[in-house]
Design an enzyme around this catalytic site. Sequence first.
Site, PDB file in Angstrom:
ATOM      1  N   LYS A 103       7.799   2.555   2.522  1.00 52.42           N
ATOM      2  CA  LYS A 103       7.114   3.821   2.827  1.00 52.42           C
ATOM      3  C   LYS A 103       7.839   4.676   3.862  1.00 52.42           C
ATOM      4  O   LYS A 103       7.739   5.900   3.846  1.00 52.42           O
ATOM      5  CB  LYS A 103       5.692   3.532   3.303  1.00 52.42           C
ATOM      6  CG  LYS A 103       4.838   2.877   2.236  1.00 52.42           C
ATOM      7  CD  LYS A 103       3.634   3.701   1.905  1.00 52.42           C
ATOM      8  CE  LYS A 103       2.953   3.253   0.633  1.00 52.42           C
ATOM      9  NZ  LYS A 103       2.616   1.817   0.593  1.00 52.42           N
ATOM     10  N   GLU A 125      -2.927  10.049   4.737  1.00 51.06           N
ATOM     11  CA  GLU A 125      -3.926   9.093   4.278  1.00 51.06           C
ATOM     12  C   GLU A 125      -3.262   7.732   4.265  1.00 51.06           C
ATOM     13  O   GLU A 125      -2.043   7.640   4.181  1.00 51.06           O
ATOM     14  CB  GLU A 125      -4.384   9.453   2.864  1.00 51.06           C
ATOM     15  CG  GLU A 125      -3.464   8.960   1.726  1.00 51.06           C
ATOM     16  CD  GLU A 125      -2.059   9.575   1.708  1.00 51.06           C
ATOM     17  OE1 GLU A 125      -1.875  10.652   2.321  1.00 51.06           O
ATOM     18  OE2 GLU A 125      -1.148   8.961   1.100  1.00 51.06           O
ATOM     19  N   SER A 392       8.963  -4.500  -2.357  1.00 50.56           N
ATOM     20  CA  SER A 392       8.634  -3.245  -1.673  1.00 50.56           C
ATOM     21  C   SER A 392       8.216  -3.425  -0.218  1.00 50.56           C
ATOM     22  O   SER A 392       8.344  -2.504   0.582  1.00 50.56           O
ATOM     23  CB  SER A 392       7.544  -2.505  -2.452  1.00 50.56           C
ATOM     24  OG  SER A 392       6.437  -3.362  -2.695  1.00 50.56           O
TER      25      SER A 392
HETATM   26  C1  LIG Z   1       1.949   1.241  -0.516  1.00 53.38           C
HETATM   27  C2  LIG Z   1       2.674   0.097  -1.057  1.00 53.38           C
HETATM   28  C3  LIG Z   1       2.876  -0.070  -2.452  1.00 53.38           C
HETATM   29  C4  LIG Z   1       2.283   0.840  -3.482  1.00 53.38           C
HETATM   30  O1  LIG Z   1       2.692   2.170  -3.411  1.00 53.38           O
HETATM   31  P1  LIG Z   1       3.747   2.795  -4.400  1.00 53.38           P
HETATM   32  O2  LIG Z   1       3.702   4.230  -4.062  1.00 53.38           O
HETATM   33  O3  LIG Z   1       3.286   2.511  -5.789  1.00 53.38           O
HETATM   34  O4  LIG Z   1       5.052   2.180  -4.121  1.00 53.38           O
HETATM   35  C5  LIG Z   1       3.636  -1.135  -2.884  1.00 53.38           C
HETATM   36  N1  LIG Z   1       4.156  -2.020  -2.019  1.00 53.38           N
HETATM   37  C6  LIG Z   1       3.962  -1.909  -0.692  1.00 53.38           C
HETATM   38  C7  LIG Z   1       4.561  -2.946   0.204  1.00 53.38           C
HETATM   39  C8  LIG Z   1       3.225  -0.856  -0.165  1.00 53.38           C
HETATM   40  O5  LIG Z   1       3.046  -0.763   1.159  1.00 53.38           O
END
Ligand SMILES: *Cc1c(COP(=O)(O)O)cnc(C)c1O
Length: 412
Positions: A103, A125, A392
């Site tokens: 993020k 948000e 992610s």
């Molecule tokens: C917020 C988040 C997501 C989901 O958001 P996307 O916009 O679909 O990437 C996925 N993995 C993590 C670790 C997150 O913090």
Amino acid sequence: MTSTVPSSPPSFASSSRPDAEGHFGPFGGRYVPETLVYPLQQLEAEYWRAQQDPAFQQRLSQLLREFVGRPTPLYFAERLTRELGGAKVYLKREDLLHTGAHKINNALGQGLLAQRMGKQRVIAETGAGQHGVATATVAALLGFRCTIYMGAVDCERQALNVYRMKMLGAEVVPVHAGQKTLKEAVNEAMRDWVTHVRDTHYILGTAYGAHPYPVMVRNFHRIIGDEARRQILERENRLPDLLIACVGGGSNAIGLFYPFLNDAGVRMIGVEAGGHGILPEQHAARFHGGSLGVLQGTRSYILQDEHGQIQLTHSVSAGLDYAAVGPEHAWLHDAGRVDYTYATDIEALNAFTRLARTEGIIPALESAHAVAECFKQAPKLGADKLIIVNLSGRGDKDVAQVATKIGLQMPM
Ligand SMILES: *Cc1c(COP(=O)(O)O)cnc(C)c1O
């Protein structure tokens, strides 16, 4: 094998998409109250100017390198590969970034844009709190006042992240409307933005919402795929066969996928939250039960009932628990370029502990959905095939919740 781009590339990643109004085919666009049309146009104009400005790009790259921790490694998961007995599995380590997830790529990009526009305040948000923490971090770095809207239920579920945001100097506003989760937090952030648009920028946290957010957020995250492409070519001298990423709003997935979209030999799978299974209100798999509709500024696949009322959703991971999906994913789905599947809560929890024990990496519960799909795909593919899974985020924020769910005992 060669890695050359085909001479007449198919146009999945093309400069004419989205169009000038932000449409990806029938999806996307700008469905907002009139008071937000001008601010969105201004934001769009400034964003395109910044994108062409070498000084802006240089500042962004430098902070991505020195503050955020890019490039992230592309890690060959050797023990996992052996255990699964098929394709070679690589993990793109976004979990190693400052604040613990992808993020921050987008939060930093938009923060620099807000600075360029002369704003003094940023708002956002947040669901699980990861985007709130990333935004609060960037606000501290760049000297903005900062307000984060978070559903009251999420504040309770993710107390650690609420403390982190406060520690960083942000004001956290719990939202008590409706289901008290992400959707309501977005409504409050939009309301704040309409009222304070002169000095405030809204750092939207995923590849969603009114134009230009989906394209802008994607472009701030495409560095994930750009790096992964370079790294796999260096390591294996060829492109991967399969990319896997989890899909909430869709930002980490589109960030990985986008630079590969015109490479016909690269398959892609987006993994949504299957929750307790595909029954009404028990999941957040928009491509498995969703239909075309408009929510929070854009047109996409949405979980709604026959009257167009937004349905309740469920996922063990707050970051995937949202009734709509980014418009570019909707388009890629209908174009047949990306396959979308889901992992259930139980599959994600299994993947969470299995990755921890096999590789010494505790993934975010969101990322564990992508790992769960990798467990299904790798054994079906030959040992000469390559998979890249987007990790992610890291799982620190989820450890207490998972410990309760799987019944871990404290040693006494
Ligand atoms: C917020 C988040 C997501 C989901 O958001 P996307 O916009 O679909 O990437 C996925 N993995 C993590 C670790 C997150 O913090």
